[in-house]
Design a protein around this motif. Structure first.
Motif, PDB file in Angstrom:
ATOM      1  N   ILE A 185      27.747  30.464  42.227  1.00 46.79           N
ATOM      2  CA  ILE A 185      27.046  29.527  43.105  1.00 46.79           C
ATOM      3  C   ILE A 185      28.079  29.045  44.120  1.00 46.79           C
ATOM      4  O   ILE A 185      29.122  28.511  43.740  1.00 46.79           O
ATOM      5  N   GLN A 196      28.933  27.109  48.062  1.00 45.68           N
ATOM      6  CA  GLN A 196      28.459  26.173  49.082  1.00 45.68           C
ATOM      7  C   GLN A 196      28.879  26.745  50.430  1.00 45.68           C
ATOM      8  O   GLN A 196      30.050  27.073  50.647  1.00 45.68           O
ATOM      9  N   SER A 227      18.995  22.834  51.518  1.00 46.89           N
ATOM     10  CA  SER A 227      20.010  23.166  50.528  1.00 46.89           C
ATOM     11  C   SER A 227      21.166  23.901  51.199  1.00 46.89           C
ATOM     12  O   SER A 227      20.973  24.635  52.161  1.00 46.89           O
ATOM     13  N   GLU A 246      23.483  25.371  48.878  1.00 45.88           N
ATOM     14  CA  GLU A 246      24.001  26.093  47.725  1.00 45.88           C
ATOM     15  C   GLU A 246      23.299  27.440  47.619  1.00 45.88           C
ATOM     16  O   GLU A 246      22.080  27.530  47.766  1.00 45.88           O
ATOM     17  N   GLU A 270      23.315  31.453  45.513  1.00 44.57           N
ATOM     18  CA  GLU A 270      23.729  32.269  44.379  1.00 44.57           C
ATOM     19  C   GLU A 270      24.002  33.683  44.871  1.00 44.57           C
ATOM     20  O   GLU A 270      23.199  34.266  45.590  1.00 44.57           O
ATOM     21  N   CYS A 309      19.438  28.418  46.577  1.00 43.65           N
ATOM     22  CA  CYS A 309      19.085  27.726  45.333  1.00 43.65           C
ATOM     23  C   CYS A 309      17.948  26.730  45.545  1.00 43.65           C
ATOM     24  O   CYS A 309      17.355  26.266  44.584  1.00 43.65           O
ATOM     25  N   ILE A 340      31.118  26.547  43.806  1.00 38.92           N
ATOM     26  CA  ILE A 340      30.678  25.441  42.954  1.00 38.92           C
ATOM     27  C   ILE A 340      30.754  25.846  41.478  1.00 38.92           C
ATOM     28  O   ILE A 340      31.273  25.119  40.647  1.00 38.92           O
TER      29      ILE A 340
END
Length: 69
Positions: free
Chosen positions: A10, A12, A21, A23, A25, A38, A59
């Motif tokens: 994950i 940023q 968002s 964030e 993946e 995410c 993250i």
């Protein structure tokens, strides 16, 4: 210094997604990197150079060295 990424990390990003968002993946690695938001599950594919430039921080790292028993 090169950052090492794994599938399932994950990260940023510097710029936020329009859904609010920032964030993402990592779901595919290679010359191009595929990431999934995410917040809204939108999938985006970026060239590795652009991805590495735009990552602010990792993250949660999904390192293959850590094995759950």
């Amino acid at each position: 210094m090169k950052k090492i990424f794994y599938i399932g990390d994950i990260v940023q990003m510097k710029k936020g997604h329009p859904c609010g968002s920032n964030e993402w993946e990592v779901i595919r690695l290679g010359a191009d990197i595929k990431i999934k938001c995410c917040g809204c599950s939108r999938i985006v594919m970026l060239p590795r150079s652009k991805f590495e430039k735009n990552v602010k921080k990792i993250i949660k790292q999904n390192s293959p060295d850590i094995q759950e028993v």
